[in-house]
Design a protein around this motif. Structure first.
Motif, PDB file in Angstrom:
ATOM      1  N   ARG A 124       0.546   7.098 -31.973  1.00  0.00           N
ATOM      2  CA  ARG A 124       0.878   7.414 -30.674  1.00  0.00           C
ATOM      3  C   ARG A 124       2.336   8.004 -31.021  1.00  0.00           C
ATOM      4  O   ARG A 124       2.842   9.238 -30.223  1.00  0.00           O
ATOM      5  CB  ARG A 124       1.293   6.565 -29.559  1.00  0.00           C
ATOM      6  CG  ARG A 124       1.340   7.007 -28.231  1.00  0.00           C
ATOM      7  CD  ARG A 124       0.876   6.099 -27.345  1.00  0.00           C
ATOM      8  NE  ARG A 124       1.954   5.143 -27.090  1.00  0.00           N
ATOM      9  CZ  ARG A 124       1.245   4.088 -26.291  1.00  0.00           C
ATOM     10  NH1 ARG A 124       0.277   4.004 -25.659  1.00  0.00           N
ATOM     11  NH2 ARG A 124       2.438   3.074 -26.321  1.00  0.00           N
ATOM     12  N   THR A 125       3.191   7.648 -31.752  1.00  0.00           N
ATOM     13  CA  THR A 125       4.499   8.321 -32.026  1.00  0.00           C
ATOM     14  C   THR A 125       4.652   9.473 -32.829  1.00  0.00           C
ATOM     15  O   THR A 125       5.318  10.193 -33.112  1.00  0.00           O
ATOM     16  CB  THR A 125       5.620   7.167 -32.558  1.00  0.00           C
ATOM     17  OG1 THR A 125       5.210   6.872 -33.919  1.00  0.00           O
ATOM     18  CG2 THR A 125       5.603   6.187 -31.655  1.00  0.00           C
ATOM     19  N   SER A 185      13.003  -3.968 -45.876  1.00  0.00           N
ATOM     20  CA  SER A 185      12.501  -5.319 -45.207  1.00  0.00           C
ATOM     21  C   SER A 185      11.900  -4.586 -43.858  1.00  0.00           C
ATOM     22  O   SER A 185      12.320  -3.447 -43.463  1.00  0.00           O
ATOM     23  CB  SER A 185      13.389  -6.192 -44.986  1.00  0.00           C
ATOM     24  OG  SER A 185      14.561  -5.783 -44.103  1.00  0.00           O
ATOM     25  N   ALA A 186      11.272  -5.281 -43.142  1.00  0.00           N
ATOM     26  CA  ALA A 186      10.863  -4.901 -41.675  1.00  0.00           C
ATOM     27  C   ALA A 186      11.840  -4.843 -40.819  1.00  0.00           C
ATOM     28  O   ALA A 186      12.014  -3.882 -40.009  1.00  0.00           O
ATOM     29  CB  ALA A 186       9.629  -5.706 -41.320  1.00  0.00           C
ATOM     30  N   THR A 187      12.998  -5.596 -41.186  1.00  0.00           N
ATOM     31  CA  THR A 187      14.009  -5.616 -40.306  1.00  0.00           C
ATOM     32  C   THR A 187      15.075  -4.338 -40.539  1.00  0.00           C
ATOM     33  O   THR A 187      15.175  -3.516 -39.378  1.00  0.00           O
ATOM     34  CB  THR A 187      15.020  -6.669 -40.610  1.00  0.00           C
ATOM     35  OG1 THR A 187      14.323  -8.021 -40.386  1.00  0.00           O
ATOM     36  CG2 THR A 187      16.250  -6.630 -39.761  1.00  0.00           C
ATOM     37  N   LEU A 188      15.052  -3.761 -41.622  1.00  0.00           N
ATOM     38  CA  LEU A 188      15.782  -2.487 -41.967  1.00  0.00           C
ATOM     39  C   LEU A 188      14.979  -1.537 -41.523  1.00  0.00           C
ATOM     40  O   LEU A 188      15.550  -0.463 -40.657  1.00  0.00           O
ATOM     41  CB  LEU A 188      15.964  -2.475 -43.278  1.00  0.00           C
ATOM     42  CG  LEU A 188      16.464  -1.201 -44.024  1.00  0.00           C
ATOM     43  CD1 LEU A 188      17.440  -1.688 -45.163  1.00  0.00           C
ATOM     44  CD2 LEU A 188      15.771   0.035 -44.334  1.00  0.00           C
ATOM     45  N   GLY A 227      13.392   2.270 -35.242  1.00  0.00           N
ATOM     46  CA  GLY A 227      13.178   1.871 -33.824  1.00  0.00           C
ATOM     47  C   GLY A 227      11.841   0.953 -33.825  1.00  0.00           C
ATOM     48  O   GLY A 227      11.277   0.659 -34.801  1.00  0.00           O
ATOM     49  N   PRO A 228      11.000   0.802 -32.822  1.00  0.00           N
ATOM     50  CA  PRO A 228       9.901   0.071 -32.493  1.00  0.00           C
ATOM     51  C   PRO A 228       8.682   0.738 -33.674  1.00  0.00           C
ATOM     52  O   PRO A 228       8.601   1.784 -33.817  1.00  0.00           O
ATOM     53  CB  PRO A 228       9.437   0.449 -31.261  1.00  0.00           C
ATOM     54  CG  PRO A 228      10.669   0.844 -30.435  1.00  0.00           C
ATOM     55  CD  PRO A 228      11.577   1.482 -31.209  1.00  0.00           C
ATOM     56  N   ARG A 236       3.838  -7.526 -39.519  1.00  0.00           N
ATOM     57  CA  ARG A 236       2.961  -8.043 -38.589  1.00  0.00           C
ATOM     58  C   ARG A 236       3.763  -8.903 -37.374  1.00  0.00           C
ATOM     59  O   ARG A 236       3.450  -8.790 -36.207  1.00  0.00           O
ATOM     60  CB  ARG A 236       2.174  -9.074 -39.154  1.00  0.00           C
ATOM     61  CG  ARG A 236       1.041  -8.612 -40.228  1.00  0.00           C
ATOM     62  CD  ARG A 236      -0.014  -7.411 -39.386  1.00  0.00           C
ATOM     63  NE  ARG A 236      -0.296  -8.065 -38.106  1.00  0.00           N
ATOM     64  CZ  ARG A 236      -1.642  -8.865 -38.184  1.00  0.00           C
ATOM     65  NH1 ARG A 236      -2.272  -8.960 -39.406  1.00  0.00           N
ATOM     66  NH2 ARG A 236      -2.264  -9.274 -37.113  1.00  0.00           N
ATOM     67  N   SER A 237       4.959  -9.553 -37.907  1.00  0.00           N
ATOM     68  CA  SER A 237       5.938 -10.126 -37.082  1.00  0.00           C
ATOM     69  C   SER A 237       6.452  -9.192 -36.429  1.00  0.00           C
ATOM     70  O   SER A 237       6.994  -9.656 -35.108  1.00  0.00           O
ATOM     71  CB  SER A 237       6.866 -10.965 -37.831  1.00  0.00           C
ATOM     72  OG  SER A 237       6.322 -11.906 -38.710  1.00  0.00           O
ATOM     73  N   ALA A 238       6.571  -7.859 -36.567  1.00  0.00           N
ATOM     74  CA  ALA A 238       7.520  -6.700 -35.656  1.00  0.00           C
ATOM     75  C   ALA A 238       6.297  -6.226 -34.806  1.00  0.00           C
ATOM     76  O   ALA A 238       6.707  -5.139 -34.116  1.00  0.00           O
ATOM     77  CB  ALA A 238       7.887  -5.840 -36.596  1.00  0.00           C
ATOM     78  N   GLY A 239       5.060  -6.595 -34.739  1.00  0.00           N
ATOM     79  CA  GLY A 239       3.939  -6.359 -33.952  1.00  0.00           C
ATOM     80  C   GLY A 239       3.230  -5.216 -34.321  1.00  0.00           C
ATOM     81  O   GLY A 239       2.631  -4.484 -33.484  1.00  0.00           O
TER      82      GLY A 239
END
Length: 292
Positions: free
Chosen positions: A136-137, A218-221, A227-228, A251-254
């Motif tokens: 969608r983005t 990383s997923a955090t970076l 952003g999302p 996966r933890s980030a959705g």
């Protein structure tokens, strides 16, 4: 006469489509060696046959290479893409346990002939929902670890060529993590893409840089910079540890599993070069040796 000629063309075309795939004989036209031990081979048809185009392929696909007379074959991703290829490019990292990669490092010099399969593989841009703009983005995220850049660079070539026909707002972000900056063998090519292709962004990371800039992906970076993430599509090619960590983080980030696609780069089975796996397909057990 015209009718007979047309029928003949159709018959020849039908026969050609149903011929079994044949092995290609290619010759090393150029070799580039890098300080980290990796090397790049440019392959084309031998002699005057080089004026004939090679089989087309999708960014992300690979060819199986072998030296003439050898049964040892390994798949290597095609590193550059064009609509009508007259040469193939592969970049290879010789692995301590890699029989063919070490043999090619010694023997594949300009003029060396190699046997190659036709390009194949399901790890392509279409896997990452190219037709739908990556979600969608409108964002597609390519992630490479080390020599895993090769299939993703070809995807970037293809995406750039198709970008003019895409809607505004389409984005492609490529992240490439290596150990040291010396491993960024395609740095200038990637910078050129980022400068000339609308919507393309490139980020290079070195996990063991000696100048204090060491950064691990990383997923955090990714969340901090993009952003999302849940509506992005991810195409990743790296070693098992990096892939496992990113898969868990995404996966933890959705990010749904259907938006995460990957190809593992390994040096072979844990036991050396003789590993086999039992696959269950439609209720049938199939022994599979895989490739590295």
């Amino acid at each position: 006469g015209a009718l007979i000629s047309s029928v003949a063309v159709l018959v020849r075309g039908g026969l050609y489509r149903h011929r079994p795939a044949r092995t290609l004989t290619l010759v090393v036209r150029q070799r580039v060696d890098y300080t980290n031990g990796w090397f790049t081979l440019t392959l084309q048809r031998p002699g005057l046959l080089r004026v004939l185009p090679l089989p087309r392929f999708e960014g992300g696909q690979s060819v199986a290479l072998a030296l003439p007379g050898s049964r040892l074959r390994r798949h290597y991703s095609l590193a550059r893409w064009s609509r009508r290829p007259f040469q193939y490019e592969v970049s290879i990292k010789p692995e301590p346990q890699g029989k063919l990669s070490r043999q090619l490092a010694r023997e594949a010099i300009p003029g060396t002939r190699l046997q190659a399969s036709r390009p194949s593989g399901e790890f392509t841009l279409r896997t990452g929902a190219l037709a739908h703009g990556g979600g969608r983005t409108g964002r597609l995220v390519l992630i490479a670890g080390g020599i895993g850049i090769t299939p993703l660079l070809a995807m970037l070539d293809q995406w750039g060529a198709q970008r003019p026909s895409m809607p505004d707002g389409q984005e492609l972000h490529l992240y490439w993590q290596c150990r040291q900056p010396d491993d960024w063998i395609y740095q200038s090519t990637l910078r050129d893409h980022a400068a000339t292709v609308a919507g393309a962004r490139v980020r290079l990371l070195a996990s063991r840089a000696d100048d204090g800039t060491a950064t691990r992906l990383s997923a955090t970076l990714l969340q901090e910079e993009l952003g999302p993430l849940e509506y992005s599509h991810f195409l990743m090619c790296a070693g098992p540890q990096m892939l496992d960590e990113l898969n868990a983080g995404l996966r933890s980030a959705g990010v749904p599993a259907s938006h995460i696609h990957f190809e593992r780069f390994t040096s072979g089975a844990a036991s050396g070069d003789t590993g086999t796996w039992a696959l269950q397909v439609d209720g049938q057990a199939i022994a599979f040796a895989g490739h590295a």
